[in-house]
Design a protein around this motif. Structure first.
Motif, PDB file in Angstrom:
ATOM      1  N   ALA A   1       0.848  -1.194   0.000  1.00 43.75           N
ATOM      2  CA  ALA A   1       0.000   0.000   0.000  1.00 43.75           C
ATOM      3  C   ALA A   1       0.883   1.245   0.000  1.00 43.75           C
ATOM      4  O   ALA A   1       2.004   1.213   0.519  1.00 43.75           O
ATOM      5  N   THR A   2       0.375   2.312  -0.569  1.00 44.68           N
ATOM      6  CA  THR A   2       1.139   3.555  -0.621  1.00 44.68           C
ATOM      7  C   THR A   2       1.337   4.164   0.765  1.00 44.68           C
ATOM      8  O   THR A   2       2.262   4.947   0.963  1.00 44.68           O
TER       9      THR A   2
ATOM     10  N   ILE B   1       0.307  -5.843  -6.019  1.00 46.06           N
ATOM     11  CA  ILE B   1      -1.112  -5.522  -5.850  1.00 46.06           C
ATOM     12  C   ILE B   1      -1.242  -4.463  -4.756  1.00 46.06           C
ATOM     13  O   ILE B   1      -0.982  -4.738  -3.582  1.00 46.06           O
ATOM     14  N   GLU B   2      -1.642  -3.261  -5.155  1.00 44.59           N
ATOM     15  CA  GLU B   2      -1.837  -2.174  -4.207  1.00 44.59           C
ATOM     16  C   GLU B   2      -3.194  -2.377  -3.537  1.00 44.59           C
ATOM     17  O   GLU B   2      -4.205  -2.494  -4.212  1.00 44.59           O
TER      18      GLU B   2
ATOM     19  N   SER C   1      -5.313   5.491  -6.451  1.00 44.43           N
ATOM     20  CA  SER C   1      -5.613   5.574  -7.881  1.00 44.43           C
ATOM     21  C   SER C   1      -4.345   5.274  -8.683  1.00 44.43           C
ATOM     22  O   SER C   1      -3.235   5.261  -8.138  1.00 44.43           O
ATOM     23  N   VAL C   2      -4.507   5.061  -9.976  1.00 45.42           N
ATOM     24  CA  VAL C   2      -3.357   4.830 -10.851  1.00 45.42           C
ATOM     25  C   VAL C   2      -2.379   5.995 -10.734  1.00 45.42           C
ATOM     26  O   VAL C   2      -1.170   5.793 -10.586  1.00 45.42           O
ATOM     27  N   ARG C   3      -2.891   7.205 -10.778  1.00 45.48           N
ATOM     28  CA  ARG C   3      -2.024   8.379 -10.681  1.00 45.48           C
ATOM     29  C   ARG C   3      -1.285   8.419  -9.344  1.00 45.48           C
ATOM     30  O   ARG C   3      -0.085   8.709  -9.288  1.00 45.48           O
ATOM     31  N   GLU C   4      -1.991   8.133  -8.253  1.00 36.76           N
ATOM     32  CA  GLU C   4      -1.345   8.126  -6.938  1.00 36.76           C
ATOM     33  C   GLU C   4      -0.250   7.062  -6.866  1.00 36.76           C
ATOM     34  O   GLU C   4       0.816   7.304  -6.288  1.00 36.76           O
ATOM     35  N   ILE C   5      -0.502   5.903  -7.448  1.00 35.90           N
ATOM     36  CA  ILE C   5       0.500   4.835  -7.453  1.00 35.90           C
ATOM     37  C   ILE C   5       1.727   5.270  -8.247  1.00 35.90           C
ATOM     38  O   ILE C   5       2.868   5.095  -7.802  1.00 35.90           O
TER      39      ILE C   5
END
Length: 181
Positions: free
Chosen positions: A66-67, A97-98, A103-107
């Motif tokens: 996770a971020t 796997i997040e 979101s994709v952008r945040e990742i």
């Protein structure tokens, strides 16, 4: 100050986020005695669906992360090294796997800011419940899914490339002993 920071970093690396539990299923018997990995389908960062059962026949390394998990930034470089060594063999797949709802952008921003850009597919849309169904009780968590679709091992905390190679070898030995693929 640097020594204290280094020691603190090592403690975080070893423990991971949440529960510091590790389960090595490969050490306790034939792969046939291990639970089947729950199937899933999630999109990668480019929007392409990835389904676990489509990877049957390969050993699949899954990194649940996770971020919001500080030690999770240290796992992609280790997995990149493993993936670079094995990707051309078609015997392995590596998936990140997040599970924190980013979101994709945040990742992408997280990966860039933390120098944790993965060279293997990163999947979005999962949650912590999926990780728990695999036996992961903290993050980062590496799960090795054997070619027959069973969970070969679960490790919570950062894993080095060499430790991952050793875990994969144990899973492969267990499969060989059981007469599996």
């Amino acid at each position: 100050p640097y020594t204290t920071l280094f020691r603190s970093g090592l403690i975080v690396l070893v423990s991971g986020c949440d529960s510091p539990r590790s389960k090595a299923a490969a050490d306790d018997g034939p792969a046939a005695q291990h639970p089947m990995a729950p199937d899933f389908t999630f999109n990668d960062l480019q929007g392409h669906p990835v389904r676990l059962s489509d990877l049957r026949g390969r050993t699949v390394i899954i990194d649940f992360w996770a971020t919001w998990c500080p030690p999770c930034v240290f796992q992609p470089p280790e997995l990149n090294a493993f993936w670079k060594r094995h990707r051309d063999t078609n015997e392995f797949s590596v998936l990140g796997i997040e599970v924190g709802g980013a979101s994709v952008r945040e990742i992408q921003e997280w990966a860039s800011e933390n120098r944790a850009v993965a060279t293997y597919p990163i999947l979005t849309g999962a949650d912590e419940d999926l990780a728990r169904r695999f036996g992961a009780l903290g993050f980062p968590a590496l799960v090795i899914v054997a070619p027959d679709g069973t969970i070969g091992s679960v490790h919570v905390g950062v894993t080095t490339e060499q430790d991952l190679e050793n875990q994969v070898a144990r899973v492969q030995r267990a499969i060989a002993r059981s007469g599996g693929t």
